[in-house]
Design a protein around this motif. Structure first.
Motif, PDB file in Angstrom:
ATOM      1  N   LYS A 124       0.905  -0.987  -0.064  1.00 20.62           N
ATOM      2  CA  LYS A 124      -0.185   0.107   0.063  1.00 20.62           C
ATOM      3  C   LYS A 124       0.881   1.162   0.063  1.00 20.62           C
ATOM      4  N   LEU A 125       0.362   2.444  -0.236  1.00 23.57           N
ATOM      5  CA  LEU A 125       0.866   3.552  -0.156  1.00 23.57           C
ATOM      6  C   LEU A 125       1.533   4.110   1.242  1.00 23.57           C
ATOM      7  N   SER A 126       0.520   3.570   1.954  1.00 27.35           N
ATOM      8  CA  SER A 126       0.773   4.235   3.498  1.00 27.35           C
ATOM      9  C   SER A 126       2.251   3.841   4.014  1.00 27.35           C
ATOM     10  N   PRO A 127       3.108   4.823   4.458  1.00 23.17           N
ATOM     11  CA  PRO A 127       4.251   4.299   5.349  1.00 23.17           C
ATOM     12  C   PRO A 127       4.282   3.280   6.446  1.00 23.17           C
ATOM     13  N   ALA A 128       3.013   3.159   6.994  1.00 19.24           N
ATOM     14  CA  ALA A 128       2.871   2.279   8.047  1.00 19.24           C
ATOM     15  C   ALA A 128       2.676   0.802   7.258  1.00 19.24           C
ATOM     16  N   HIS A 129       2.207   0.491   6.275  1.00 23.31           N
ATOM     17  CA  HIS A 129       2.143  -0.702   5.726  1.00 23.31           C
ATOM     18  C   HIS A 129       3.524  -1.001   4.932  1.00 23.31           C
ATOM     19  N   LEU A 130       4.129  -0.109   4.497  1.00 19.55           N
ATOM     20  CA  LEU A 130       5.328  -0.239   3.886  1.00 19.55           C
ATOM     21  C   LEU A 130       6.293  -0.919   4.901  1.00 19.55           C
ATOM     22  N   MET A 131       6.409  -0.258   6.261  1.00 21.69           N
ATOM     23  CA  MET A 131       7.165  -0.666   7.254  1.00 21.69           C
ATOM     24  C   MET A 131       6.711  -2.067   7.948  1.00 21.69           C
ATOM     25  N   GLU A 132       5.474  -2.384   7.789  1.00 23.55           N
ATOM     26  CA  GLU A 132       4.943  -3.632   8.037  1.00 23.55           C
ATOM     27  C   GLU A 132       5.526  -4.688   7.236  1.00 23.55           C
ATOM     28  N   VAL A 133       5.566  -4.343   6.122  1.00 27.77           N
ATOM     29  CA  VAL A 133       5.917  -5.487   4.882  1.00 27.77           C
ATOM     30  C   VAL A 133       7.555  -5.691   5.128  1.00 27.77           C
ATOM     31  N   ALA A 134       8.086  -4.605   5.518  1.00 24.73           N
ATOM     32  CA  ALA A 134       9.654  -4.625   5.572  1.00 24.73           C
ATOM     33  C   ALA A 134       9.983  -5.287   6.841  1.00 24.73           C
ATOM     34  N   SER A 135       9.253  -5.392   7.536  1.00 24.06           N
ATOM     35  CA  SER A 135       9.421  -6.100   8.956  1.00 24.06           C
ATOM     36  C   SER A 135       9.491  -7.673   8.754  1.00 24.06           C
ATOM     37  N   THR A 136       8.978  -8.132   7.975  1.00 24.43           N
ATOM     38  CA  THR A 136       8.699  -9.616   7.684  1.00 24.43           C
ATOM     39  C   THR A 136      10.024 -10.327   7.798  1.00 24.43           C
ATOM     40  N   GLY A 137      11.281  -9.694   7.516  1.00 21.17           N
ATOM     41  CA  GLY A 137      12.418 -10.545   7.520  1.00 21.17           C
ATOM     42  C   GLY A 137      12.717 -11.007   6.145  1.00 21.17           C
ATOM     43  N   GLU A 138      12.051 -10.887   5.299  1.00 13.63           N
ATOM     44  CA  GLU A 138      12.254 -11.264   3.746  1.00 13.63           C
ATOM     45  C   GLU A 138      12.602 -10.281   2.677  1.00 13.63           C
ATOM     46  N   VAL A 139      12.447  -8.853   3.349  1.00 13.83           N
ATOM     47  CA  VAL A 139      12.848  -7.738   2.340  1.00 13.83           C
ATOM     48  C   VAL A 139      14.074  -6.932   2.745  1.00 13.83           C
TER      49      VAL A 139
END
Length: 830
Positions: free
Chosen positions: A682-697
């Protein structure tokens, strides 16, 4: 002589201004109407006063008290139920044992009350009525008198066929105490309709005296505005607060009027007002206390009550604006409009003539309002925006709001939790942070205050300390008059939408946890947060290799908190630094928000002149940055993002990269060349951070200069971006400009369509239905893939608009595709 002020009316004809205040408390040239009456009475020696109250009586009691501040003695008689004019006075009869005067607390007059009483006594009258000749008798009770002044008959609001006189009943009476024999106790009784006809029938002397002086029954909006004009024209003897200067301009204490503002009297500017350059105040404008008028605003015959905010280029004509109402840039309020207390009128909204907006309502940005808003709001104004809670400093976001907001957040956490707090260099952030800390402590939450710190350092402290969350307060980018209060979860990321909704529910219900005295939270100041941050960032790169390369960089710290963080980090990796604006400064950081392009050009020149490997303009928050390559090219946001995608994919083939769905398909081409994978967010920074926190990015980035390096911190961090980019350049042995030159030109277009909140759902449904048979991506909004490009339709989370992004093979096709989808949206909205 004793006096009765009748102050129990609800003022229904003046609603919505009287929806949450009694009519006698309505401000008239910045004083309650009843205060003008009290001062008139004191001037004529009537200092023993009984006030009859009913509707919202405490507001009157709290303001006037015992009357000592006004040189009179005040007592109060409360009507538990409506009793009419005479019944209300009958309720105060215990205080009235001699001849007494009756007057309304919601009229404007300078009648000679002393002379009126003398005439009553000289005539030996049982009751005297003050009469006033009026142009339009239809709206008043008419009193017909004989040549000797005795009353012959009464006509209550006659028709033109019944108008045999133009002498109106002013509601000002002198009465003998035996009048109470004509007023049954506890019943609804009026003087003109019930009492005086009985007095006439009994043959008692009833005097009607035509009085000189000014009198206005301020019962309608037109009369309210007319009364202000008459005061400013000095047709009535009323004291106006403030220092008179020039032709009819009254200036209150501590009022700040810019020399470039245009003031055309008669105008009243209340205490602590601020009129900025380019603002234009035209005749018969009255501003209450603490009103802010921004540049190029135009106010004519406008009455603004206390704490009103009129944004840039607003237009207010012949209207009344209630207390604490917020009118945003380019809003237009036309003739005869009444806006109640604590309303919000969005940017470019238009409120057409005669509309009434009741208190606590919201008018969407861009809305055109043709009918009154009584029960519902026109649109939704959510508390949380893209980056937390945002609003005008000390207008929307006040210390009171900050305390309640912090109490709601603290209540959402377990009792005894720890919250990390920080601020930027601004004075408003320092003041609001103290209020936030107070609110957290009162909810039984402990505080770990890192004081002045960048946003990334705050996130790092939350993530790696004992905290269960974090709050930072700072100026809003690009809006030096606005602040942001941002909330982090225990991982240092922006709180998710469910937590936001929980805080909103607690705040609106005022359902706070109130800690007892022994459970109030504590405050501590962690001593080594910067040291731990620096060490962790150093461990995430090959520091030895960086020291060997000895990169040269040019940095603009923008007077922000990064000037405290970055030097320590850069010393660890042996970089040679040319620093610009290298210290934290309140005023300078405010100015830095508004001139990033000019400063980037300056850094570009310094990069070329010094032969540096990289240039960076860091935003004052320390999160985002403008990149300048080694050839001095200032990279556009999408250019910088694609260049870093190429750099990461080249250094780490097969890497997973997270990007918002609005990023160009060029990112997919670059990733595919190196076997890297794109994960859309999503465009929201919160979702971008959430995806970045998965350990795969391995890397994530946005189109506004924010880049995430998850192995260090899953959030935007300009310091980490500088160090990581230098590390990748050292690893690949290439320059940043070499990656920039490999990029293909991107052809994208963007459109916005005004969309009422209630139609946004219909827009999304129609876009999905119209895309039947097409390949659609539903990560965020509706992204429709075409053979030669794509279009993304996404409603704005804060404003009443829908965004359209489109990409195609050339600029013309991209613009055409964006316009086509914008046309579809307009059809749905209509």
């Amino acid at each position: 002589m004793k006096t009765v002020i009748m102050a129990g009316g609800e003022g229904t004809r003046l609603r919505p201004l009287t929806s949450n205040q009694p009519k006698p408390m309505m401000p008239l040239v910045n004083r309650p109407m009843m205060e003008h009456i009290v001062r008139l009475l004191a001037q004529h020696g009537f200092d023993d006063i009984v006030v009859t109250v009913a509707f919202l009586a405490n507001q009157i009691r709290n303001y006037f008290g015992d009357g000592s501040d006004f040189g009179v003695r005040l007592r109060y008689a409360t009507d538990e139920t409506p009793l009419g004019t005479a019944g209300s006075v009958r309720n105060a009869s215990e205080e009235l044992d001699d001849t007494f005067l009756v007057i309304s607390g919601d009229v404007l007059t300078d009648i000679d009350l002393s002379g009126f009483v003398k005439a009553h006594r000289a005539a030996g009258a049982f009751a005297s009525i003050a009469l006033k000749r009026v142009e339009n008798p239809l709206e008043f009770g008419i009193v017909i008198t004989r040549p000797d002044g005795s009353v012959e008959r009464f006509l209550e609001k006659p028709t033109w066929g019944q108008v045999f006189s133009d002498t109106a009943n002013t509601g000002i009476y002198v009465l003998e105490p035996s009048v109470f024999d004509f007023i049954p106790e506890g019943e609804v009784v009026d003087f003109a309709g019930d009492v005086f006809p009985k007095v006439l029938a009994k043959g008692l002397p009833l005097l009607g005296q035509v009085v000189d002086g000014y009198w206005e029954d301020v019962g309608t909006l037109e009369a309210y505005l007319r009364a202000h004009q008459d005061v400013l024209d000095q047709r009535v003897s009323v004291e106006i607060d403030g220092f008179r200067m020039g032709e009819g301009v009254w200036l209150g204490e501590n009022a700040d009027v810019d020399p470039d503002a245009r003031i055309e009297g008669p105008v009243v500017i209340g205490d602590n007002c601020r009129i900025e350059a380019g603002a234009h105040l035209s005749g018969y404008t009255v501003l209450g206390t603490d009103v802010i008028v921004k540049p190029d605003a135009f106010l004519e015959r406008a009455v603004c009550h206390d704490h009103v905010y009129a944004g840039t280029s607003t237009s207010l004509r012949g209207c009344v604006i209630g207390r604490r109402t917020d009118l945003r840039d380019h809003a237009r309020v036309e003739e005869g409009v009444v806006v109640g207390d604590e309303c919000f009128v969005g940017e470019r909204a238009v409120i057409n003539p005669g509309v009434k907006i009741y208190p606590f309502k919201t008018v969407d940005a861009g809305a055109v309002v043709n009918s009154s808003i009584v029960w519902e709001s026109r649109g939704i104004r959510t508390l949380f925006g893209r980056r937390g809670v945002r609003g005008l400093a000390n207008v929307d976001v006040t210390p009171e709001v900050a305390v309640r907001l912090a109490m709601a957040y603290g209540t959402a956490l377990k009792k005894g939790s720890v919250v990390t707090t920080s601020r930027d260099t601004s004075r408003i952030a320092r003041a609001l942070k103290r209020a936030l800390i107070g609110g957290l402590n009162l909810a039984g939450t402990n505080v770990e205050d890192v004081e002045l710190a960048s946003v990334p350092l705050t996130r790092f402290q939350v993530r790696n300390g004992q905290s269960h969350g974090g709050i930072t307060v700072r100026l809003a980018p690009g809006e030096p008059d606005s602040v942001e209060v941002r909330f982090f979860d225990s991982d240092g990321r922006d709180i998710d939408e469910s937590t936001q909704r929980k805080i909103e529910r607690l705040l609106y219900r005022e359902d706070y946890r109130r800690a007892l005295a022994g459970d109030i939270g504590d405050i501590v100041f962690p001593p080594r947060s910067l040291e731990f941050y620096t060490a962790a960032l150093e461990r995430s790169v090959d520091a030895e290799r960086l020291r060997e390369r000895a990169f040269k960089v040019v940095l603009d710290y923008s007077f922000g908190a990064s000037s405290i963080v970055m030097p320590t980090v850069l010393a660890k990796i042996g970089a040679e630094v040319l620093a610009v604006n290298p210290f934290a400064s309140t005023a300078s950081a405010t100015a830095a928000f508004g001139e990033p392009t000019a400063r980037a050009t300056r850094i570009s020149d310094l990069v070329r002149a010094s032969g540096s490997h990289l240039g960076l303009v860091v935003d004052p928050d320390g999160e985002t940055a403008i990149l300048i390559d080694d050839e001095g090219v200032v990279l556009r946001p999408e250019q910088a993002l694609l260049a870093l995608v190429a750099l990461v994919a080249s250094a780490h083939p097969g890497a997973c990269i997270a990007l918002p769905v609005s990023v160009s398909r060029e990112a997919e081409r670059i990733a595919a060349e190196h076997g890297a994978k794109i994960t859309w967010t999503k465009l929201s920074p919160a979702h971008l951070m959430e995806v970045a926190s998965t350990g795969e990015v391995e890397f994530a980035g946005s189109l506004d200069g924010g880049f995430i390096w998850p192995d260090f911190l899953p959030a935007f961090d300009a310091t980490a971006t500088l160090v990581k980019v230098l590390d990748l350049l050292a690893e690949t042995g290439q320059s940043l400009s070499s990656f920039v030159r490999q990029l293909r030109r991107v052809h994208m277009a963007h459109e916005t369509v005004a969309t009422p909140w209630e139609r946004k759902g219909a827009v999304m449904r129609e876009m999905v239905e119209q895309a039947a048979g097409e390949e659609v991506v539903l990560v965020d909004g509706v992204k429709v893939l075409h053979p030669d490009g794509w279009a993304l339709v996404l409603p704005d989370p804060e404003d009443a608009v829908t965004h359209v992004w489109a990409e195609a093979g050339n600029d013309q096709d991209a613009r055409r595709l964006a316009q086509e989808y914008a046309k579809r949206i307009r059809q749905v909205v209509r």
